[in-house]
Design a protein around this motif. Structure first.
Motif, short mmCIF file in Angstrom:
data_model
loop_
_atom_site.label_atom_id
_atom_site.label_comp_id
_atom_site.label_asym_id
_atom_site.label_seq_id
_atom_site.Cartn_x
_atom_site.Cartn_y
_atom_site.Cartn_z
N PHE A 128 46.50 48.11 46.65
CA PHE A 128 45.81 47.55 45.49
C PHE A 128 45.09 46.25 45.87
N ASN A 154 43.31 53.97 42.10
CA ASN A 154 44.45 53.95 43.03
C ASN A 154 45.79 54.05 42.31
N VAL A 155 45.83 53.78 40.99
CA VAL A 155 47.07 54.00 40.23
C VAL A 155 47.48 55.46 40.33
N LEU A 179 55.39 54.11 49.71
CA LEU A 179 55.41 53.43 48.41
C LEU A 179 54.97 51.98 48.58
N LEU A 180 55.52 51.30 49.59
CA LEU A 180 55.17 49.91 49.85
C LEU A 180 53.69 49.77 50.20
N LEU A 239 49.25 55.69 43.51
CA LEU A 239 50.58 55.09 43.39
C LEU A 239 51.53 56.02 42.65
N SER A 240 51.04 56.62 41.58
CA SER A 240 51.84 57.58 40.84
C SER A 240 52.23 58.76 41.72
N ILE A 257 55.01 57.53 43.97
CA ILE A 257 56.27 57.44 43.22
C ILE A 257 56.86 58.83 43.04
N THR A 298 51.22 51.77 49.50
CA THR A 298 50.37 52.10 48.36
C THR A 298 50.24 50.91 47.42
N ILE A 299 51.34 50.18 47.23
CA ILE A 299 51.29 48.96 46.42
C ILE A 299 50.42 47.91 47.10
#
Length: 473
Positions: free
Chosen positions: A322, A159-160, A315-316, A163-164, A167, A318-319
């Motif tokens: 996690f 999932n990083v 963005l929120l 997130l990338s 971003i 996606t964080i």
């Protein structure tokens, strides 16, 4: 394991298997590796949305029709369709890391070409090359991350990449707004991509090759060295034994994809990835400024500015994803996400039919995009990166990604045309969103019936599940 055509959605845990905790140094090492590998996801997100900000200016400069607007967006996706076809060979022969390096090369030439384009056709050609880079990166990067990650961290670390990606989307919005002026502004939007491309190239020179790829090439010592640095020597010896055991049971031939058990996994991956593109939310991201402009919000920088809440929300979410991925099952989160996306599309359709105030258009867009990035967006990549055996993982991902980008191309190309047809015929684009809502409902049903639960399992344990199904057919 199966009843008729429906997969029993639980893979049995191995009660005798206990993993030693990952050492702190190993965690830091894997985090650094994943950070570099996920820059490819950043570039995918940046490219996805920077075209949305540039599109109103491209339309004015090049006098684009609805079909040509679709082509300006979808040319990169058309390139991405070809990426997996080459990537299947490159990831097998050259390795996962070198394939990501090749992707970075395509990103660089696309960055230079699109910024200097003199017309829509050469712009589309350079976008096509960037799309090839996307196809290579988004195929090799999830495989690479999954193959290096400890099982209990795999979902989070894959999932990083998402997130990338998000971003990249947000920085693309900021870049688009900063350069949203007449003349050369849109060229600077694309030129800005050179910075992350340079970082990707530099980072790839420092990270190791996938240990599972090394083991498949009989480079056991090198593979064990990489695993030991992540998991410690004792755990790495156990993991290497599992890898070697699985490799002995596989031929790696392309025909293995079509054996009964693996064929089911391939079908699940293809369908999930097609759903991830045709659900309508990606169109909200690609065309957000245009959608808001058509709903009554002024074009150019104001439309870009008005779309910022959407990109900040993803963005929120996606964080937040996690924590959700670590706590909840893959299937439950996936189904909930898709049903909420359907709700967003239904509200958008009603909004357009009832002609509510323009700014209300943001509400269903926020519901749809937020739900997408909480579940379907990250989990589609997590699932397809982990459900295939080692030797055929890159081949399976190549097939899956081909269908992914083919579906994305068709959707991006025809979305403006379909929207225009509904507006001309019914004086409203609501019909488009009713279609997307139905697609999301179908995705939820498919996920409930077919997608197995893979949370917390080693890649080898998941492979064993499909081989067991093959033996029982």
């Amino acid at each position: 394991m199966a009843h008729g055509n429906i997969v029993v959605n639980t893979i049995e845990q191995d009660p005798g298997r206990k993993r030693a905790p990952v050492p702190k140094a190993g965690r830091l090492y894997i985090y650094a590796i994943v950070l570099v590998a996920s820059i490819g996801g950043f570039l995918f997100g940046f490219d996805l949305v920077v075209i949305a900000g540039a599109l109103p200016f491209l339309e004015a400069d090049f006098n684009l029709s609805a079909a040509m607007k679709g082509f300006a967006v979808s040319s990169a996706i058309l390139g991405a369709v070809t990426g997996p076809l080459f990537g299947m060979w490159f990831t097998e022969r050259l390795g996962r890391r070198k394939t990501m390096m090749l992707a970075a090369f395509f990103f660089m030439i696309s960055t230079i070409g699109t910024a200097a384009a003199s017309g829509i056709w050469d712009f589309a050609v350079w976008r096509f090359f960037g799309g090839v880079g996307i196809g290579l990166a988004m195929m090799s990067s999830p495989i690479y991350i999954a193959e290096l990650s400890p099982p209990h961290l795999r979902g989070v670390l894959v999932n990083v990449n998402q997130l990338s990606n998000v971003i990249g989307i947000n920085l693309a919005v900021i870049t688009s707004y900063v350069f949203s002026f007449e003349g050369w502004g849109w060229r600077w939007m694309f030129a800005a991509q050179a910075v992350p491309v340079a970082l990707l190239i530099a980072g790839l020179l420092l990270i190791p090759e996938s240990p599972r790829w090394l083991a498949a090439r009989n480079r056991i010592g090198e593979a064990l060295k990489v695993l030991s640095r992540i998991n410690g020597p004792e755990q790495s010896e156990l993991e290497m034994k599992e890898i070697e055991k699985e490799l002995k049971q596989e031929t790696g031939a392309f025909r293995e994809l079509f054996q009964p058990g693996i064929k089911t996994a391939l079908f699940i991956g293809i369908v999930i990835m097609i759903f991830s593109q045709i659900n309508g939310v990606n169109m909200m991201l690609m065309y957000a400024p245009s959608i808001l402009a058509e709903s009554g919000i002024s074009v150019g920088s104001n439309a870009i500015l008005s779309s910022i809440p959407i990109y900040l929300l993803i963005l929120l979410t996606t964080i937040l994803a996690f924590g959700l991925i670590r706590r909840f099952s893959r299937r439950g989160l996936l189904i909930t996400s898709v049903l909420l996306m359907a709700l967003g599309h239904i509200i958008m359709a009603i909004n357009l039919q009832m002609h509510w105030p323009p700014m209300f258009t943001l509400v269903p867009m926020l519901i749809g995009t937020g739900s997408f990035t909480l579940g379907l967006a990250p989990l589609s990549w997590v699932i397809v990166s982990e459900i295939y055996p080692n030797r055929i993982r890159s081949k399976a991902l190549a097939v899956v990604c081909f269908f992914l980008y083919a579906a994305s191309f068709v959707t991006a190309q025809f979305f403006p045309m379909l929207t225009e047809w509904f507006i001309e015929t019914f004086d409203s684009a609501a019909g488009v969103y009713w279609i997307f809502a139905a697609i999301c409902a179908a995705c939820a049903l498919f996920s409930w019936k077919m997608v197995p639960e893979t949370k917390g399992l080693s890649l080898e344990k998941i492979s064993e599940f499909w081989r067991d199904r093959q033996r029982k057919v």
